[in-house]
Design a protein around this motif. Structure first.
Motif, short mmCIF file in Angstrom:
data_model
loop_
_atom_site.label_atom_id
_atom_site.label_comp_id
_atom_site.label_asym_id
_atom_site.label_seq_id
_atom_site.Cartn_x
_atom_site.Cartn_y
_atom_site.Cartn_z
N VAL A 22 -6.26 -7.98 21.02
CA VAL A 22 -5.66 -9.19 21.59
C VAL A 22 -6.68 -10.32 21.41
O VAL A 22 -7.87 -10.05 21.26
CB VAL A 22 -5.32 -9.04 23.10
N ASP A 23 -6.18 -11.57 21.43
CA ASP A 23 -7.10 -12.66 21.09
C ASP A 23 -7.78 -13.26 22.31
O ASP A 23 -8.20 -14.42 22.29
CB ASP A 23 -6.38 -13.73 20.25
N GLY A 24 -7.88 -12.49 23.40
CA GLY A 24 -8.59 -12.96 24.58
C GLY A 24 -8.11 -12.24 25.82
O GLY A 24 -7.31 -11.30 25.74
N VAL A 25 -8.60 -12.71 26.96
CA VAL A 25 -8.15 -12.16 28.25
C VAL A 25 -6.95 -13.00 28.68
O VAL A 25 -7.02 -14.23 28.67
CB VAL A 25 -9.27 -12.23 29.30
N PHE A 80 -17.68 -13.15 24.82
CA PHE A 80 -16.36 -13.63 24.39
C PHE A 80 -15.47 -12.44 24.07
O PHE A 80 -15.92 -11.48 23.44
CB PHE A 80 -16.48 -14.48 23.11
N VAL A 81 -14.22 -12.50 24.50
CA VAL A 81 -13.22 -11.50 24.08
C VAL A 81 -12.36 -12.19 23.03
O VAL A 81 -11.83 -13.27 23.27
CB VAL A 81 -12.35 -11.05 25.28
N ARG A 82 -12.26 -11.59 21.85
CA ARG A 82 -11.56 -12.25 20.74
C ARG A 82 -10.92 -11.21 19.82
O ARG A 82 -11.18 -10.02 19.96
CB ARG A 82 -12.52 -13.16 19.99
N VAL A 130 -20.04 -21.61 16.46
CA VAL A 130 -21.13 -20.95 17.18
C VAL A 130 -20.99 -21.12 18.70
O VAL A 130 -21.16 -20.16 19.45
CB VAL A 130 -22.50 -21.50 16.73
N LEU A 131 -20.64 -22.32 19.15
CA LEU A 131 -20.60 -22.56 20.59
C LEU A 131 -19.26 -22.20 21.22
O LEU A 131 -19.20 -21.72 22.35
CB LEU A 131 -20.93 -24.02 20.88
N ASN A 132 -18.17 -22.48 20.49
CA ASN A 132 -16.84 -22.23 21.04
C ASN A 132 -15.97 -21.40 20.12
O ASN A 132 -14.97 -21.89 19.59
CB ASN A 132 -16.13 -23.58 21.31
N PRO A 133 -16.31 -20.16 19.92
CA PRO A 133 -15.45 -19.34 19.05
C PRO A 133 -14.09 -19.13 19.72
O PRO A 133 -13.98 -19.28 20.94
CB PRO A 133 -16.22 -18.03 18.94
N PRO A 134 -13.05 -18.83 18.93
CA PRO A 134 -11.74 -18.61 19.55
C PRO A 134 -11.78 -17.39 20.45
O PRO A 134 -12.47 -16.42 20.13
CB PRO A 134 -10.82 -18.37 18.35
N GLY A 135 -11.07 -17.43 21.59
CA GLY A 135 -11.07 -16.28 22.49
C GLY A 135 -11.33 -16.73 23.91
O GLY A 135 -11.22 -17.91 24.24
N THR A 136 -11.67 -15.78 24.77
CA THR A 136 -11.93 -16.08 26.18
C THR A 136 -13.41 -15.87 26.48
O THR A 136 -13.97 -14.83 26.15
CB THR A 136 -11.10 -15.12 27.08
#
Ligand code: ADP
Ligand code: ASP
Ligand code: MG
Length: 424
Positions: free
Chosen positions: A182-185, A234-236, A250-256
């Motif tokens: 899944v692409d995040g929480v 990060f969960v991604r 680097v700072l804001n990768p996609p995910g939670t």
């Protein structure tokens, strides 16, 4: 340049094509000049198969007891990660990356002696750091370490998350990325509620509650470690194209991002809904209401390593008798009933009743600390759907409600919508 630990779960390494895809994610970060270490799970389904073999062996061999040696359980179930770590190292080498696989004992990831559910006690990260400096990617088998008895010890189901966060802490990584299917929480398990929304950030404490109340997207212990060591986790998703725009941010990768509460600017009252299946309820009827009765019940249960969760006590009108109801995992009911009957005289109860197949649904949110009426909203919404509540427990940031198993999905969806979590 950043130092990144990347963890890939079972579905992400389910077959050779997916392992190749994982290698492309790793290559993206290496090509960007980052120092990288990788942690892998076993191929999805593999650990279940290995556990099943272990549990079947005594019966097939004609043993009178179903019990088996936990040290051998660990030797067997840890093997799934050995395979995927080697395969990923080969996939990376094929892409021209200097990679090498490592088992838990080689690092060494030192654990306590609790085979099957061991806790990491110490990791010396210096060798991984040295290799990173030489441009090598360490591919570490997750879920395993080495106990004081010099034998492989596994970290409990879902334990590769914990391996990853612990290694991230040991090498002082800037980030620990947990890649999954899944692409995040989400506000709740997206497999149960398609209207669940992905959360941009979740506070450590909330994630700890969500994980321990059933959201298995992260193992509880991994969240504890991330919280204590302040690991930016990060969960991604591993299923997105490794080279899609923004994947290497680097700072804001996609995910939670799992982070400190202070980092979350707009805090909702309720963050998410979790559920845990296979709960069972045990009730002891007509106990003498005297000091020491709880100790007489829960002492022997805890000595038998039975995890008691919700506890409800009712006092009779004249105050002389009490009923005690509590929950345990369904798998522990028979053992718990045996312990109780062995101690019946000491405890002093009339009848014991039990019921399996129950579900605990929980509402979680840090905002509850400062808002009244959150519990009442849940009770009203469940009542409107005709769902009976069997037990309730609360803490500052969560409400847990025990219900009959068949209502699980309806209850999750009902609670999810009654707090407006399905609305952006
Ligand atoms: P992995 O094999 O990558 O470790 P897991 O199966 O352990 O993956 O965890 C990912 C799964 O967790 C998802 O497929 C999802 O069904 C489940 N899950 C439960 N609750 C949540 C939630 N709140 N947000 C995201 N996923 C969740
Ligand atoms: N392979 C182990 C399990 O299935 C560990 C993990 O995947 O995190 O529990
Ligand atoms: Mg997992």
């Amino acid at each position: 340049m950043a130092r990144i630990v990347m963890k890939f779960g079972g579905t992400s390494v389910a077959n050779l094509e997916r392992i190749h895809n994982v290698a492309r994610h790793v290559k993206r970060e290496v090509d960007a000049g980052h120092e990288v270490a990788v942690v892998v799970s076993a191929m999805s389904g593999k650990t279940n198969e290995l556990v099943d073999w272990v549990q079947s062996m005594p019966k097939v061999a004609g043993a009178a007891s179903p019990f088996y040696d936990a040290r051998e359980y660990d030797a067997i179930v840890a093997s799934g990660e050995q395979v995927t770590s080697g395969l990923l190292a080969i996939a990376l080498q094929s892409l021209g990356i200097n990679a090498r696989s490592w088992q838990g004992w080689q690092i060494a990831i030192k654990t306590d002696n609790a085979h099957g559910a061991a806790r990491i006690q110490d990791i010396d990260g210096s060798d991984i750091i040295r290799r990173m400096g030489e441009g090598q990617v360490a591919v570490v088998a997750g879920f395993q370490g080495i106990g004081p008895d010099n034998r492989i010890a596994t970290l409990g189901r879902g334990g590769s998350d914990t391996s990853a966060v612990a290694i991230a802490a040991a090498v002082k990584a800037d980030r620990c990325d947990i890649y999954t299917d899944v692409d995040g929480v989400y506000t709740t398990d997206p497999r149960i509620e398609p209207k669940a929304r992905r959360l941009k950030k979740v506070a450590f404490e909330e994630m700890l509650e969500m994980a321990s109340l059933g959201a298995k997207v992260l193992q509880v212990r991994s969240v504890e470690l991330a919280m204590v060591h302040k690991v930016r986790t990060f969960v991604r998703s591993s299923f997105e194209d490794p080279d899609a725009p923004g994947m290497g941010d680097v700072l804001n990768p996609p995910g939670t991002l799992i982070c400190d509460e202070e980092e979350i600017v707009e805090q909702e009252v309720v963050t998410g809904i979790a559920y845990a299946k296979d709960e069972a309820q045990i009730s002891l009827r007509r106990l003498a209401d005297r000091p020491g009765v709880s100790a007489a019940i829960f002492g022997p249960l805890s000595e038998s390593h039975i995890n008691v969760d919700m506890i409800v006590q009712n006092i009779s009108e004249d105050g002389s008798k009490t009923d005690m109801t509590f929950t345990v995992p369904s798998g522990d009911v028979d053992k718990a009933l045996q312990v109780l009957s062995d101690n019946q005289e000491k405890i002093g109860f009339d009848v014991v009743q039990s019921e399996k197949g129950l579900v605990k649904v929980s509402v979680i949110g840090i905002g509850m600390r400062s808002h009244a009426g959150v519990a009442a909203t849940a009770f009203r919404a469940l009542a409107d759907k005709g769902i009976n509540i069997k037990a309730i427990t609360t803490s500052e940031i969560k409400i847990s409600i025990l219900i009959d198993g068949p209502y699980a999905e309806l209850a999750v969806r009902t609670l999810h919508s009654c707090y407006g979590l399905d609305k952006a």
